[in-house]
Design an enzyme around this catalytic site. Sequence first.
Site, mmCIF file in Angstrom:
data_model
loop_
_atom_site.group_PDB
_atom_site.id
_atom_site.type_symbol
_atom_site.label_atom_id
_atom_site.label_comp_id
_atom_site.label_asym_id
_atom_site.label_seq_id
_atom_site.Cartn_x
_atom_site.Cartn_y
_atom_site.Cartn_z
ATOM 1 N N ASP A 132 0.852 -1.193 0.000
ATOM 2 C CA ASP A 132 0.000 0.000 0.000
ATOM 3 C C ASP A 132 0.885 1.238 0.000
ATOM 4 O O ASP A 132 2.006 1.218 0.521
ATOM 5 C CB ASP A 132 -0.900 0.019 1.236
ATOM 6 C CG ASP A 132 -1.950 -1.084 1.208
ATOM 7 O OD1 ASP A 132 -2.433 -1.403 0.109
ATOM 8 O OD2 ASP A 132 -2.255 -1.635 2.283
ATOM 9 N N ASP A 166 -7.202 -1.286 -4.344
ATOM 10 C CA ASP A 166 -8.223 -0.936 -3.345
ATOM 11 C C ASP A 166 -9.156 0.140 -3.884
ATOM 12 O O ASP A 166 -10.375 0.083 -3.705
ATOM 13 C CB ASP A 166 -7.566 -0.419 -2.058
ATOM 14 C CG ASP A 166 -6.698 -1.455 -1.376
ATOM 15 O OD1 ASP A 166 -6.964 -2.661 -1.531
ATOM 16 O OD2 ASP A 166 -5.749 -1.057 -0.683
#
Length: 201
Positions: A132, A166
């Site tokens: 991420d 995401d």
Amino acid sequence: MKAAYTRPFLTAAFIILLDQIIKIWVRKHMTLGEEIHFLGDRGMLHYTENNGMAFGMELGGEFGKLALTLFRIVAVFGIGYALVHLIKHKYHRGLIMMVALILAGALGNIIDSTFYGLIYNYAGIFHGRVVDMFYFPLLQGHFPDWFPIWKGEEFIFFRPVFNLADAAISIGVIMILINQKRYFKHETPEVSYPNSEMVEE
């Protein structure tokens, strides 16, 4: 009909490719916890890795990690089947594209959790960590003392660190929820009655 299949799957493939390019770049050029600010303190790349779900949420333990990865793989097959079904039955193009986004996001994170442990030599298959990097702490402050439960505690909006996969999943789900009446609209067939053709003279 070929175009109907090609466009959604090409879109998904492009998102997966871009997601992986960003993740590989971050792994190669940044160290864990490092930040590169592009919107001052309100937007930055913040390199982190997680063992779990979207936006850094986790399912504990090695078994939880394996179960989550296997669930993702099964879910991707289900989403792919649903996408083909929607295309075949000529559902709304917007719905088809949003499902393609969800498929792309799911596949993007599956690549990390399935193969990154092997590729980067830190774990076995199905035990990789998801990379991420996008972090947008737009609002920061503290809850007032009169606020229940979290009084005096720091709050940050938006706190989660996420990746392109995401974001694709979130956009797909949110747009389906917002546009569900349009996406799932059914035409009411005309009902004919036995004497409907009789006309009084």
